[in-house]
Design a protein around this motif. Structure first.
Motif, PDB file in Angstrom:
ATOM      1  N   THR A  80       0.811  -1.216   0.000  1.00 38.09           N
ATOM      2  CA  THR A  80       0.000   0.000   0.000  1.00 38.09           C
ATOM      3  C   THR A  80       0.844   1.265   0.000  1.00 38.09           C
ATOM      4  OG1 THR A  80      -0.089   0.009   2.404  1.00 38.09           O
ATOM      5  CG2 THR A  80      -1.871  -1.123   1.245  1.00 38.09           C
ATOM      6  N   PHE A  90      -1.237  -4.561   2.925  1.00 32.49           N
ATOM      7  CA  PHE A  90      -2.620  -4.791   3.338  1.00 32.49           C
ATOM      8  C   PHE A  90      -3.009  -6.200   2.932  1.00 32.49           C
ATOM      9  CE2 PHE A  90      -7.187  -4.802   2.245  1.00 32.49           C
ATOM     10  CZ  PHE A  90      -7.705  -4.536   3.505  1.00 32.49           C
ATOM     11  N   THR A 108      -9.208  -8.391   8.020  1.00 30.21           N
ATOM     12  CA  THR A 108      -8.280  -7.507   7.306  1.00 30.21           C
ATOM     13  C   THR A 108      -7.069  -7.276   8.193  1.00 30.21           C
ATOM     14  OG1 THR A 108      -9.333  -5.513   8.177  1.00 30.21           O
ATOM     15  CG2 THR A 108     -10.115  -6.307   6.024  1.00 30.21           C
ATOM     16  N   TYR A 110      -3.039  -5.026   8.416  1.00 32.01           N
ATOM     17  CA  TYR A 110      -1.937  -4.211   7.912  1.00 32.01           C
ATOM     18  C   TYR A 110      -0.663  -4.689   8.599  1.00 32.01           C
ATOM     19  CZ  TYR A 110      -4.995  -0.634   5.878  1.00 32.01           C
ATOM     20  OH  TYR A 110      -5.905   0.041   5.115  1.00 32.01           O
ATOM     21  N   GLU A 134      -9.012   1.893  -4.950  1.00 31.63           N
ATOM     22  CA  GLU A 134      -8.713   1.225  -3.684  1.00 31.63           C
ATOM     23  C   GLU A 134      -7.231   1.381  -3.321  1.00 31.63           C
ATOM     24  OE1 GLU A 134      -9.114  -3.074  -1.411  1.00 31.63           O
ATOM     25  OE2 GLU A 134      -8.790  -3.063  -3.581  1.00 31.63           O
ATOM     26  N   GLU A 135      -6.357   1.217  -4.287  1.00 31.41           N
ATOM     27  CA  GLU A 135      -4.918   1.368  -4.040  1.00 31.41           C
ATOM     28  C   GLU A 135      -4.589   2.792  -3.610  1.00 31.41           C
ATOM     29  OE1 GLU A 135      -3.884  -1.980  -7.453  1.00 31.41           O
ATOM     30  OE2 GLU A 135      -3.305   0.103  -7.781  1.00 31.41           O
ATOM     31  N   TRP A 137      -6.637   4.875  -2.096  1.00 24.22           N
ATOM     32  CA  TRP A 137      -7.169   5.093  -0.748  1.00 24.22           C
ATOM     33  C   TRP A 137      -6.176   4.589   0.303  1.00 24.22           C
ATOM     34  CZ3 TRP A 137      -8.241   2.257   3.550  1.00 24.22           C
ATOM     35  CH2 TRP A 137      -8.914   2.938   4.571  1.00 24.22           C
ATOM     36  N   HIS A 138      -5.686   3.363   0.128  1.00 25.85           N
ATOM     37  CA  HIS A 138      -4.708   2.814   1.075  1.00 25.85           C
ATOM     38  C   HIS A 138      -3.439   3.672   1.091  1.00 25.85           C
ATOM     39  CE1 HIS A 138      -6.690  -0.902   2.318  1.00 25.85           C
ATOM     40  NE2 HIS A 138      -7.114  -1.022   1.079  1.00 25.85           N
ATOM     41  N   TYR A 139      -2.986   4.081  -0.088  1.00 22.62           N
ATOM     42  CA  TYR A 139      -1.775   4.900  -0.203  1.00 22.62           C
ATOM     43  C   TYR A 139      -1.955   6.245   0.514  1.00 22.62           C
ATOM     44  CZ  TYR A 139       2.048   7.478  -2.429  1.00 22.62           C
ATOM     45  OH  TYR A 139       3.170   8.238  -2.664  1.00 22.62           O
ATOM     46  N   ALA A 142      -1.948   5.913   4.373  1.00 21.74           N
ATOM     47  CA  ALA A 142      -0.821   5.179   4.967  1.00 21.74           C
ATOM     48  C   ALA A 142       0.051   6.028   5.885  1.00 21.74           C
ATOM     49  CB  ALA A 142       0.045   4.558   3.867  1.00 21.74           C
ATOM     50  N   ARG A 145      -1.299   5.976   9.326  1.00 18.74           N
ATOM     51  CA  ARG A 145      -1.046   4.689  10.002  1.00 18.74           C
ATOM     52  C   ARG A 145       0.408   4.597  10.442  1.00 18.74           C
ATOM     53  NH1 ARG A 145      -4.475   3.163   5.929  1.00 18.74           N
ATOM     54  NH2 ARG A 145      -2.743   2.500   4.584  1.00 18.74           N
TER      55      ARG A 145
END
Length: 165
Positions: A80, A90, A108, A110, A134-135, A137-139, A142, A145
């Motif tokens: 991600t 992920f 799910t 991480y 989706e990619e 959003w995670h990026y 991140a 996080r």
């Protein structure tokens, strides 16, 4: 260093859940799921950086629904985000009832991995290039996080020092 698309390291794994994989409730052991998650995330990280890797952090493993004996467990993992020597992965875990075809999101996770050079020292990793929503959003989420991980690590280290005295 040239970046790599998420699709270049995306990994899938499927297995059948058998009685020895399950607890007294007939559902897969959480530890078995954790082992699958660490394995698929390791493969994904190595595919991305083409180096040896170690697990640096397991931020979360959120169990959402059980996987029953006789069902298939399906895992999907992808990178991600990358930092200098680390990669966030992920993992999505689903169950599939093989008789009906019904699929359900069951967990799910991480994780963070660090790439290693030939001497076992942290090695630079290629940047990740997200392509689909989706990619992205995670990026885009991140960095937050990562800050949470670093704060948690710092807080735990400070707590250990105070307990030692």
């Amino acid at each position: 260093m040239e970046g790599k698309r998420v699709s270049e390291s995306r990994t899938y794994m499927t297995d059948l859940v058998l009685p020895p994989d399950t607890n007294l409730h007939g559902t897969i052991f959480g530890g078995r799921v954790m082992a699958y998650v660490d394995k698929i995330a390791s493969i994904t990280a190595m595919r991305h950086c083409r180096k040896a890797v170690v697990t640096a952090s397991s931020d979360s493993l959120d169990f959402l629904a059980p996987i029953k004996v006789g069902e298939a467990i399906q895992l999907e993992a992808f990178v991600t985000w990358t930092h200098h020597t680390s990669m966030e992965i992920f993992c999505r875990i689903q169950s599939e009832n093989l008789m009906t075809g019904e699929k359900r999101l069951t967990a799910t996770s991480y994780l963070t991995f660090v790439a290693l050079d030939e001497d076992g020292k942290p090695a630079i990793v290629p940047p990740i290039l997200p392509e689909v929503d989706e990619e992205w959003w995670h990026y885009n989420t991140a960095a937050e996080r990562r800050e949470t991980r670093l704060k948690r690590r710092k807080d735990r280290a400070a707590a250990e020092i105070s307990y030692a005295h």
